[in-house]
Design a protein around this motif. Structure first.
Motif, PDB file in Angstrom:
ATOM      1  N   ALA A 115     -13.266   3.342  84.273  1.00  0.00           N
ATOM      2  CA  ALA A 115     -14.447   3.372  83.403  1.00  0.00           C
ATOM      3  C   ALA A 115     -14.134   4.093  82.093  1.00  0.00           C
ATOM      4  O   ALA A 115     -14.517   3.637  81.008  1.00  0.00           O
ATOM      5  N   HIS A 116     -13.416   5.206  82.193  1.00  0.00           N
ATOM      6  CA  HIS A 116     -13.039   5.983  81.014  1.00  0.00           C
ATOM      7  C   HIS A 116     -12.161   5.152  80.074  1.00  0.00           C
ATOM      8  O   HIS A 116     -12.416   5.071  78.867  1.00  0.00           O
ATOM      9  N   MET A 117     -11.160   4.509  80.628  1.00  0.00           N
ATOM     10  CA  MET A 117     -10.228   3.739  79.805  1.00  0.00           C
ATOM     11  C   MET A 117     -10.881   2.481  79.219  1.00  0.00           C
ATOM     12  O   MET A 117     -10.586   2.102  78.087  1.00  0.00           O
ATOM     13  N   GLU A 118     -11.756   1.822  79.981  1.00  0.00           N
ATOM     14  CA  GLU A 118     -12.470   0.651  79.454  1.00  0.00           C
ATOM     15  C   GLU A 118     -13.244   1.032  78.198  1.00  0.00           C
ATOM     16  O   GLU A 118     -13.153   0.364  77.170  1.00  0.00           O
ATOM     17  N   SER A 119     -14.023   2.092  78.285  1.00  0.00           N
ATOM     18  CA  SER A 119     -14.837   2.525  77.148  1.00  0.00           C
ATOM     19  C   SER A 119     -13.972   2.977  75.980  1.00  0.00           C
ATOM     20  O   SER A 119     -14.247   2.624  74.824  1.00  0.00           O
ATOM     21  N   LEU A 120     -12.940   3.725  76.273  1.00  0.00           N
ATOM     22  CA  LEU A 120     -12.070   4.248  75.223  1.00  0.00           C
ATOM     23  C   LEU A 120     -11.339   3.126  74.498  1.00  0.00           C
ATOM     24  O   LEU A 120     -11.356   3.052  73.259  1.00  0.00           O
ATOM     25  N   ILE A 121     -10.723   2.240  75.233  1.00  0.00           N
ATOM     26  CA  ILE A 121      -9.956   1.150  74.623  1.00  0.00           C
ATOM     27  C   ILE A 121     -10.863   0.202  73.848  1.00  0.00           C
ATOM     28  O   ILE A 121     -10.530  -0.228  72.740  1.00  0.00           O
ATOM     29  N   ASN A 122     -12.021  -0.120  74.406  1.00  0.00           N
ATOM     30  CA  ASN A 122     -12.926  -1.017  73.701  1.00  0.00           C
ATOM     31  C   ASN A 122     -13.489  -0.369  72.440  1.00  0.00           C
ATOM     32  O   ASN A 122     -13.654  -1.036  71.415  1.00  0.00           O
ATOM     33  N   GLY A 123     -13.790   0.918  72.484  1.00  0.00           N
ATOM     34  CA  GLY A 123     -14.240   1.620  71.286  1.00  0.00           C
ATOM     35  C   GLY A 123     -13.179   1.598  70.193  1.00  0.00           C
ATOM     36  O   GLY A 123     -13.469   1.316  69.020  1.00  0.00           O
ATOM     37  N   MET A 124     -11.936   1.870  70.571  1.00  0.00           N
ATOM     38  CA  MET A 124     -10.846   1.841  69.585  1.00  0.00           C
ATOM     39  C   MET A 124     -10.628   0.433  69.041  1.00  0.00           C
ATOM     40  O   MET A 124     -10.351   0.244  67.852  1.00  0.00           O
ATOM     41  N   MET A 125     -10.776  -0.576  69.911  1.00  0.00           N
ATOM     42  CA  MET A 125     -10.610  -1.959  69.462  1.00  0.00           C
ATOM     43  C   MET A 125     -11.656  -2.308  68.407  1.00  0.00           C
ATOM     44  O   MET A 125     -11.350  -2.955  67.405  1.00  0.00           O
ATOM     45  N   LEU A 126     -12.896  -1.838  68.599  1.00  0.00           N
ATOM     46  CA  LEU A 126     -13.931  -2.093  67.592  1.00  0.00           C
ATOM     47  C   LEU A 126     -13.578  -1.408  66.280  1.00  0.00           C
ATOM     48  O   LEU A 126     -13.784  -1.984  65.199  1.00  0.00           O
ATOM     49  N   PHE A 127     -13.029  -0.188  66.333  1.00  0.00           N
ATOM     50  CA  PHE A 127     -12.594   0.497  65.112  1.00  0.00           C
ATOM     51  C   PHE A 127     -11.496  -0.295  64.405  1.00  0.00           C
ATOM     52  O   PHE A 127     -11.507  -0.443  63.186  1.00  0.00           O
ATOM     53  N   ILE A 128     -10.548  -0.788  65.166  1.00  0.00           N
ATOM     54  CA  ILE A 128      -9.422  -1.534  64.587  1.00  0.00           C
ATOM     55  C   ILE A 128      -9.912  -2.796  63.895  1.00  0.00           C
ATOM     56  O   ILE A 128      -9.529  -3.085  62.758  1.00  0.00           O
ATOM     57  N   VAL A 129     -10.762  -3.553  64.570  1.00  0.00           N
ATOM     58  CA  VAL A 129     -11.276  -4.793  63.979  1.00  0.00           C
ATOM     59  C   VAL A 129     -12.096  -4.479  62.724  1.00  0.00           C
ATOM     60  O   VAL A 129     -12.030  -5.223  61.735  1.00  0.00           O
ATOM     61  N   ALA A 130     -12.833  -3.379  62.727  1.00  0.00           N
ATOM     62  CA  ALA A 130     -13.608  -2.997  61.545  1.00  0.00           C
ATOM     63  C   ALA A 130     -12.708  -2.804  60.327  1.00  0.00           C
ATOM     64  O   ALA A 130     -13.126  -3.068  59.195  1.00  0.00           O
ATOM     65  N   GLY A 131     -11.466  -2.400  60.563  1.00  0.00           N
ATOM     66  CA  GLY A 131     -10.536  -2.166  59.470  1.00  0.00           C
ATOM     67  C   GLY A 131     -10.018  -3.413  58.782  1.00  0.00           C
ATOM     68  O   GLY A 131      -9.591  -3.354  57.626  1.00  0.00           O
ATOM     69  N   PHE A 132     -10.055  -4.561  59.463  1.00  0.00           N
ATOM     70  CA  PHE A 132      -9.478  -5.749  58.836  1.00  0.00           C
ATOM     71  C   PHE A 132     -10.399  -6.957  58.754  1.00  0.00           C
ATOM     72  O   PHE A 132     -10.095  -7.916  58.033  1.00  0.00           O
ATOM     73  N   ILE A 133     -11.517  -6.963  59.448  1.00  0.00           N
ATOM     74  CA  ILE A 133     -12.311  -8.190  59.526  1.00  0.00           C
ATOM     75  C   ILE A 133     -12.819  -8.646  58.159  1.00  0.00           C
ATOM     76  O   ILE A 133     -12.914  -9.838  57.894  1.00  0.00           O
ATOM     77  N   GLY A 134     -13.099  -7.710  57.266  1.00  0.00           N
ATOM     78  CA  GLY A 134     -13.578  -8.073  55.934  1.00  0.00           C
ATOM     79  C   GLY A 134     -12.509  -8.679  55.047  1.00  0.00           C
ATOM     80  O   GLY A 134     -12.824  -9.257  53.998  1.00  0.00           O
ATOM     81  N   LYS A 135     -11.264  -8.601  55.449  1.00  0.00           N
ATOM     82  CA  LYS A 135     -10.155  -9.133  54.660  1.00  0.00           C
ATOM     83  C   LYS A 135      -9.741 -10.543  55.078  1.00  0.00           C
ATOM     84  O   LYS A 135      -8.877 -11.147  54.461  1.00  0.00           O
ATOM     85  N   LEU A 136     -10.360 -11.069  56.130  1.00  0.00           N
ATOM     86  CA  LEU A 136     -10.013 -12.397  56.630  1.00  0.00           C
ATOM     87  C   LEU A 136     -10.859 -13.469  55.958  1.00  0.00           C
ATOM     88  O   LEU A 136     -11.985 -13.218  55.540  1.00  0.00           O
ATOM     89  N   ALA A 137     -10.311 -14.663  55.897  1.00  0.00           N
ATOM     90  CA  ALA A 137     -11.038 -15.819  55.355  1.00  0.00           C
ATOM     91  C   ALA A 137     -11.961 -16.363  56.439  1.00  0.00           C
ATOM     92  O   ALA A 137     -11.611 -17.281  57.174  1.00  0.00           O
ATOM     93  N   MET A 138     -13.151 -15.737  56.552  1.00  0.00           N
ATOM     94  CA  MET A 138     -14.135 -16.116  57.566  1.00  0.00           C
ATOM     95  C   MET A 138     -15.471 -16.345  56.886  1.00  0.00           C
ATOM     96  O   MET A 138     -15.837 -15.601  55.978  1.00  0.00           O
ATOM     97  N   SER A 139     -16.193 -17.323  57.365  1.00  0.00           N
ATOM     98  CA  SER A 139     -17.565 -17.493  56.882  1.00  0.00           C
ATOM     99  C   SER A 139     -18.402 -16.345  57.433  1.00  0.00           C
ATOM    100  O   SER A 139     -18.041 -15.714  58.434  1.00  0.00           O
ATOM    101  N   ALA A 140     -19.520 -16.083  56.791  1.00  0.00           N
ATOM    102  CA  ALA A 140     -20.404 -15.004  57.254  1.00  0.00           C
ATOM    103  C   ALA A 140     -20.888 -15.284  58.670  1.00  0.00           C
ATOM    104  O   ALA A 140     -21.001 -14.368  59.492  1.00  0.00           O
TER     105      ALA A 140
END
Length: 141
Positions: free
Chosen positions: A47-72
């Motif tokens: 449970a600890h690792m699921e929450s921790l890894i998923n939280g970090m994954m959201l942080f990581i994606v936040a760092g690059f998602i705005g730089k991708l060629a994606m529609s809104a």
């Protein structure tokens, strides 16, 4: 620019929430290890690792998602799939820690079925999100 900030804000907020949930689960690891609660230590580690890894994954994606060629629209779908996936994985882990249910298949135990449902919903959400992100990365390259 405002849309990108809102998307990043959503990801970082929910990543932070998952990190705080992991703090709680970390305390439960100690409680289980010391025999203060009737649970298996390894279930709370999951449970600890699921929450921790998923939280970090959201942080990581936040760092690059705005730089991708994606529609809104694609970006919004990917973001909500990732956020929902993170909480599904968290519920899966907490379900295991709190009830001892394995959650790998459905049976006549409600706690197990909630745990299994959360675990199984997270997988297609992740597939959709990372398919959209991967396609956007391909277009951006």
């Amino acid at each position: 620019m405002d849309n990108e900030r809102a998307v990043v804000g959503k990801l970082v907020f929910h990543g932070t929430a998952n990190i705080f949930i992991s703090f709680f689960c970390g305390a439960m690891i100690a409680a289980a290890a010391m025999g203060q609660i009737d649970s298996q230590k390894q279930d709370w580690v999951l449970a600890h690792m699921e929450s921790l890894i998923n939280g970090m994954m959201l942080f990581i994606v936040a760092g690059f998602i705005g730089k991708l060629a994606m529609s809104a629209k694609s970006q919004l779908i990917a973001v909500y799939c990732l956020i929902d996936m993170a909480y599904c994985n968290t519920i899966f882990g907490i379900g295991r820690g709190a009830t001892g249910a394995l959650g790998y298949e459905f049976n006549d135990n409600l706690a197990n079925n909630i745990t299994a449902l959360a675990g199984q919903i997270g997988v297609p959400l992740a597939v959709v999100a990372f398919l959209l992100i991967g396609l956007a990365a391909w277009r951006t390259r």
